[in-house]
Design a protein around this motif. Structure first.
Motif, PDB file in Angstrom:
ATOM      1  N   MET A  53     -21.099 -42.229 -10.109  1.00 51.05           N
ATOM      2  CA  MET A  53     -20.057 -41.232  -9.872  1.00 51.05           C
ATOM      3  C   MET A  53     -19.218 -41.629  -8.672  1.00 51.05           C
ATOM      4  O   MET A  53     -19.740 -42.118  -7.673  1.00 51.05           O
ATOM      5  N   ARG A  54     -17.908 -41.410  -8.803  1.00 47.51           N
ATOM      6  CA  ARG A  54     -16.997 -41.742  -7.706  1.00 47.51           C
ATOM      7  C   ARG A  54     -15.951 -40.650  -7.523  1.00 47.51           C
ATOM      8  O   ARG A  54     -15.733 -39.825  -8.408  1.00 47.51           O
ATOM      9  N   SER A  55     -15.312 -40.688  -6.376  1.00 50.58           N
ATOM     10  CA  SER A  55     -14.364 -39.656  -6.004  1.00 50.58           C
ATOM     11  C   SER A  55     -13.119 -40.277  -5.397  1.00 50.58           C
ATOM     12  O   SER A  55     -13.176 -41.342  -4.784  1.00 50.58           O
ATOM     13  N   PHE A  56     -11.994 -39.614  -5.573  1.00 47.75           N
ATOM     14  CA  PHE A  56     -10.762 -40.018  -4.893  1.00 47.75           C
ATOM     15  C   PHE A  56     -10.584 -39.237  -3.584  1.00 47.75           C
ATOM     16  O   PHE A  56      -9.601 -39.440  -2.875  1.00 47.75           O
ATOM     17  N   SER A  57     -11.512 -38.362  -3.273  1.00 48.89           N
ATOM     18  CA  SER A  57     -11.350 -37.477  -2.114  1.00 48.89           C
ATOM     19  C   SER A  57     -11.349 -38.226  -0.794  1.00 48.89           C
ATOM     20  O   SER A  57     -10.509 -37.978   0.072  1.00 48.89           O
ATOM     21  N   LYS A  58     -12.290 -39.148  -0.613  1.00 50.36           N
ATOM     22  CA  LYS A  58     -12.449 -39.776   0.688  1.00 50.36           C
ATOM     23  C   LYS A  58     -11.718 -41.111   0.792  1.00 50.36           C
ATOM     24  O   LYS A  58     -11.309 -41.524   1.871  1.00 50.36           O
ATOM     25  N   ASN A  59     -11.559 -41.811  -0.333  1.00 45.90           N
ATOM     26  CA  ASN A  59     -10.860 -43.095  -0.260  1.00 45.90           C
ATOM     27  C   ASN A  59      -9.347 -42.933  -0.302  1.00 45.90           C
ATOM     28  O   ASN A  59      -8.600 -43.800   0.145  1.00 45.90           O
ATOM     29  N   ALA A  60      -8.857 -41.772  -0.820  1.00 47.04           N
ATOM     30  CA  ALA A  60      -7.414 -41.592  -0.947  1.00 47.04           C
ATOM     31  C   ALA A  60      -6.939 -40.203  -0.536  1.00 47.04           C
ATOM     32  O   ALA A  60      -5.772 -39.859  -0.750  1.00 47.04           O
ATOM     33  N   GLY A  61      -7.825 -39.400   0.050  1.00 46.99           N
ATOM     34  CA  GLY A  61      -7.409 -38.108   0.583  1.00 46.99           C
ATOM     35  C   GLY A  61      -7.169 -37.030  -0.449  1.00 46.99           C
ATOM     36  O   GLY A  61      -6.397 -36.101  -0.207  1.00 46.99           O
ATOM     37  N   PHE A  62      -7.876 -37.084  -1.592  1.00 45.89           N
ATOM     38  CA  PHE A  62      -7.628 -36.121  -2.668  1.00 45.89           C
ATOM     39  C   PHE A  62      -8.507 -34.869  -2.555  1.00 45.89           C
ATOM     40  O   PHE A  62      -8.747 -34.210  -3.560  1.00 45.89           O
ATOM     41  N   THR A  63      -8.979 -34.521  -1.368  1.00 43.95           N
ATOM     42  CA  THR A  63      -9.862 -33.352  -1.265  1.00 43.95           C
ATOM     43  C   THR A  63      -9.188 -32.074  -1.766  1.00 43.95           C
ATOM     44  O   THR A  63      -9.843 -31.206  -2.347  1.00 43.95           O
ATOM     45  N   GLY A  64      -7.882 -31.951  -1.541  1.00 47.41           N
ATOM     46  CA  GLY A  64      -7.157 -30.779  -2.012  1.00 47.41           C
ATOM     47  C   GLY A  64      -6.463 -30.992  -3.339  1.00 47.41           C
ATOM     48  O   GLY A  64      -5.858 -30.065  -3.884  1.00 47.41           O
ATOM     49  N   THR A  65      -6.549 -32.192  -3.861  1.00 45.69           N
ATOM     50  CA  THR A  65      -5.878 -32.538  -5.115  1.00 45.69           C
ATOM     51  C   THR A  65      -6.867 -32.638  -6.260  1.00 45.69           C
ATOM     52  O   THR A  65      -6.512 -32.376  -7.409  1.00 45.69           O
ATOM     53  N   ARG A  66      -8.099 -33.024  -5.981  1.00 42.74           N
ATOM     54  CA  ARG A  66      -9.242 -33.038  -6.887  1.00 42.74           C
ATOM     55  C   ARG A  66      -9.109 -34.069  -7.999  1.00 42.74           C
ATOM     56  O   ARG A  66      -8.364 -33.896  -8.960  1.00 42.74           O
ATOM     57  N   LEU A  67      -9.864 -35.152  -7.845  1.00 46.19           N
ATOM     58  CA  LEU A  67      -9.929 -36.179  -8.873  1.00 46.19           C
ATOM     59  C   LEU A  67     -11.159 -37.046  -8.639  1.00 46.19           C
ATOM     60  O   LEU A  67     -11.489 -37.373  -7.483  1.00 46.19           O
ATOM     61  N   GLY A  68     -11.826 -37.413  -9.691  1.00 43.43           N
ATOM     62  CA  GLY A  68     -12.982 -38.293  -9.605  1.00 43.43           C
ATOM     63  C   GLY A  68     -13.295 -38.839 -10.979  1.00 43.43           C
ATOM     64  O   GLY A  68     -12.552 -38.612 -11.944  1.00 43.43           O
ATOM     65  N   PHE A  69     -14.393 -39.562 -11.088  1.00 37.83           N
ATOM     66  CA  PHE A  69     -14.802 -40.042 -12.403  1.00 37.83           C
ATOM     67  C   PHE A  69     -16.279 -40.408 -12.386  1.00 37.83           C
ATOM     68  O   PHE A  69     -16.874 -40.657 -11.332  1.00 37.83           O
ATOM     69  N   SER A  70     -16.857 -40.423 -13.569  1.00 39.37           N
ATOM     70  CA  SER A  70     -18.227 -40.886 -13.739  1.00 39.37           C
ATOM     71  C   SER A  70     -18.227 -42.011 -14.753  1.00 39.37           C
ATOM     72  O   SER A  70     -17.376 -42.069 -15.648  1.00 39.37           O
ATOM     73  N   VAL A  71     -19.187 -42.903 -14.601  1.00 35.43           N
ATOM     74  CA  VAL A  71     -19.376 -44.000 -15.546  1.00 35.43           C
ATOM     75  C   VAL A  71     -20.741 -43.808 -16.207  1.00 35.43           C
ATOM     76  O   VAL A  71     -21.768 -43.760 -15.524  1.00 35.43           O
ATOM     77  N   VAL A  72     -20.732 -43.685 -17.524  1.00 36.01           N
ATOM     78  CA  VAL A  72     -21.970 -43.537 -18.283  1.00 36.01           C
ATOM     79  C   VAL A  72     -22.008 -44.663 -19.324  1.00 36.01           C
ATOM     80  O   VAL A  72     -21.359 -44.559 -20.378  1.00 36.01           O
ATOM     81  N   PRO A  73     -22.712 -45.728 -19.044  1.00 34.57           N
ATOM     82  CA  PRO A  73     -22.751 -46.869 -19.974  1.00 34.57           C
ATOM     83  C   PRO A  73     -23.370 -46.493 -21.316  1.00 34.57           C
ATOM     84  O   PRO A  73     -24.315 -45.709 -21.381  1.00 34.57           O
ATOM     85  N   LYS A  74     -22.860 -47.092 -22.374  1.00 38.79           N
ATOM     86  CA  LYS A  74     -23.414 -46.820 -23.701  1.00 38.79           C
ATOM     87  C   LYS A  74     -24.794 -47.440 -23.882  1.00 38.79           C
ATOM     88  O   LYS A  74     -25.538 -47.060 -24.785  1.00 38.79           O
ATOM     89  N   ALA A  75     -25.148 -48.363 -23.003  1.00 40.87           N
ATOM     90  CA  ALA A  75     -26.476 -48.984 -23.063  1.00 40.87           C
ATOM     91  C   ALA A  75     -27.563 -48.089 -22.498  1.00 40.87           C
ATOM     92  O   ALA A  75     -28.759 -48.385 -22.647  1.00 40.87           O
ATOM     93  N   LEU A  76     -27.179 -46.968 -21.882  1.00 43.47           N
ATOM     94  CA  LEU A  76     -28.143 -46.040 -21.291  1.00 43.47           C
ATOM     95  C   LEU A  76     -28.609 -45.065 -22.378  1.00 43.47           C
ATOM     96  O   LEU A  76     -27.867 -44.169 -22.797  1.00 43.47           O
ATOM     97  N   VAL A  77     -29.849 -45.267 -22.836  1.00 46.64           N
ATOM     98  CA  VAL A  77     -30.344 -44.544 -24.007  1.00 46.64           C
ATOM     99  C   VAL A  77     -31.699 -43.912 -23.705  1.00 46.64           C
ATOM    100  O   VAL A  77     -32.529 -44.484 -22.999  1.00 46.64           O
ATOM    101  N   SER A  78     -31.928 -42.717 -24.261  1.00 43.86           N
ATOM    102  CA  SER A  78     -33.226 -42.058 -24.147  1.00 43.86           C
ATOM    103  C   SER A  78     -33.629 -41.534 -25.519  1.00 43.86           C
ATOM    104  O   SER A  78     -32.882 -40.754 -26.126  1.00 43.86           O
ATOM    105  N   GLY A  79     -34.770 -41.976 -25.995  1.00 49.66           N
ATOM    106  CA  GLY A  79     -35.238 -41.522 -27.293  1.00 49.66           C
ATOM    107  C   GLY A  79     -34.271 -41.823 -28.423  1.00 49.66           C
ATOM    108  O   GLY A  79     -34.147 -41.030 -29.374  1.00 49.66           O
ATOM    109  N   GLY A  80     -33.565 -42.928 -28.317  1.00 44.88           N
ATOM    110  CA  GLY A  80     -32.612 -43.307 -29.346  1.00 44.88           C
ATOM    111  C   GLY A  80     -31.257 -42.627 -29.234  1.00 44.88           C
ATOM    112  O   GLY A  80     -30.372 -42.854 -30.064  1.00 44.88           O
ATOM    113  N   VAL A  81     -31.075 -41.776 -28.208  1.00 43.73           N
ATOM    114  CA  VAL A  81     -29.818 -41.051 -28.017  1.00 43.73           C
ATOM    115  C   VAL A  81     -29.083 -41.614 -26.803  1.00 43.73           C
ATOM    116  O   VAL A  81     -29.664 -41.726 -25.715  1.00 43.73           O
TER     117      VAL A  81
END
Length: 404
Positions: free
Chosen positions: A245-273
């Motif tokens: 998980m990453r945020s634009f708040s601290k690297n670009a000052g978006f604390t009042g603008t709100r933006l971030g992202f998460s990375v969920v690889p498709k290779a991450l699997v549990s019980g075949g899901v």
């Protein structure tokens, strides 16, 4: 008769920073003549850089014309921002990601709290201690932490991994095997990091124990040392066991603008899901996406101008960190962090508790920080200061602390 979520009643008091805000407001009301300087909450003070605001202005103009107006964003965010993120943050580090492995959001805090939705309630979580409160509180709200034990200042079903001066604030593998491991690196609140070898060991541990790592890299832009990875995916095997998980708040000052992202690889699997599909389903149902205007602003962060301008801001805050670190060290305090992160973690003097030192700092120096105990049991006896103030206020605050 309707019923409430009883798990909320287990939470100890209010959210940490809400408690601090109330105490500061009360002090200001009683002492209106005193100038209070806050080095507490990690909120930025510098304005958005020109590359970002210019992009926002252009996007606003687009939204005012029928031919360029945008409604709901695509699930997971706009392709232009995902491409910028992958090309800017991952490809240069030898990390290959597909567009649908990146999910745009309104911030890492939201993602950290919302990710619990895709996991079973009987998962055992492990957290570094001290830790960013959202990780534990969000699990507590979902009924995944057991009961709060006042005498321990912790939860019965949470595995705490103490990070203290004795182990250089580095988490050690717990005796009890967890299902979900939270790692924030660079760390909030201690400001410390993990080397690539140390992080790789955690990846291997997760793979061996079929655990998943929730990796909060919100402060990666502040890393200055070469042996500290900027992404957990620099470690072999992490695609199969980690969500980043990453945020634009601290690297670009978006604390009042709100933006971030998460990375969920498709290779991450549990019980075949695949967890990627679960997170996509969750976000598609409960989240309508960050605004187009803000996503265009995020894209501008990766432009040549945006990179140069935000780099200057990061340098500004890290100069503040050096002032705090060096000033407190010279005054005889034991300090940590402030090298790869905008946080300074200090030992409270004279055996004071964290909240006792908070009160002393507020009343005698008119400076606000964050009590370490608010971050977990191992935070007791420590205190966090942030480098996100203005340069002038940072200098004044340290001079005041030196006089206590």
């Amino acid at each position: 008769m309707f019923k409430i979520n009883q798990n909320f009643l287990k939470l100890p008091g209010s959210y940490l920073f809400s408690t601090i805000a109330k105490k500061v407001a009360s002090y200001k009301e009683a002492h209106p003549q005193n100038e209070v300087i806050s080095l507490g909450i990690g909120d930025v003070t510098l304005p958005l850089v020109p590359a970002v605001t210019d992009a926002m202005h252009r996007a606003v103009d687009e939204m005012g014309k029928a031919e360029t107006f945008r409604g709901y964003s695509p699930d997971g965010g706009y392709e232009f921002l995902k491409k910028a993120i992958i090309a800017g943050d991952y490809t240069p580090r030898g990390i290959s990601l597909d567009l649908d492995e990146v999910f745009i959001s309104d911030g890492a805090k939201s993602d950290s709290g919302n990710i619990v939705d895709i996991f079973s309630t009987d998962n055992k979580i492990a957290v570094t201690d001290p830790v960013y409160p959202v990780y534990i509180d969000s699990n507590a709200m979902a009924g995944k932490t057991g009961d709060y034990i006042e005498s321990r200042q912790g939860w019965s079903d949470v595995i705490y991994m103490p990070c203290t001066a004795e182990n250089n604030f580095t988490p050690e593998f717990p005796e009890e095997t967890p299902d979900i491991i939270y790692i924030c690196c660079p760390n909030n609140p201690t400001g410390t990091t993990l080397t690539k070898d140390a992080l790789s060991a955690w990846v291997k541990y997760a793979l061996d124990n079929k655990a998943v790592i929730i990796y909060d890299a919100a402060y990666e832009a502040y890393i200055s040392e070469p042996d500290v990875p900027h992404s957990i995916y620099e470690c072999e095997g992490a695609m199969e066991c980690a969500i980043e998980m990453r945020s634009f708040s601290k690297n670009a000052g978006f604390t009042g603008t709100r933006l971030g992202f998460s990375v969920v690889p498709k290779a991450l699997v549990s019980g075949g899901v695949a967890l990627n599909s679960l997170w996509g389903r969750r976000q598609g149902t409960k989240f309508n996406g960050a605004p187009y205007i803000v996503q265009r602003a995020g894209e501008a962060v990766y432009s040549d101008e945006g990179r140069a301008e935000t780099k200057e801001q990061i340098a500004y805050y890290m100069n503040n960190a050096a002032i705090i670190r060096e000033g407190l060290s010279a005054a005889g305090y034991s300090v940590y962090g402030g090298v790869n992160a905008p946080y300074i973690w200090m030992k409270t003097p004279d055996g004071m508790s964290s909240w006792e030192f908070f009160d002393v700092l507020l009343e005698k120096a008119n400076v606000v920080g964050t009590p370490g105990s608010g971050f977990g049991p191992s935070g007791e006896g420590y205190f966090r200061l942030t480098a996100f103030g203005t340069l002038d206020n940072t200098k004044k605050a340290i001079e005041r602390i030196k006089k206590i």
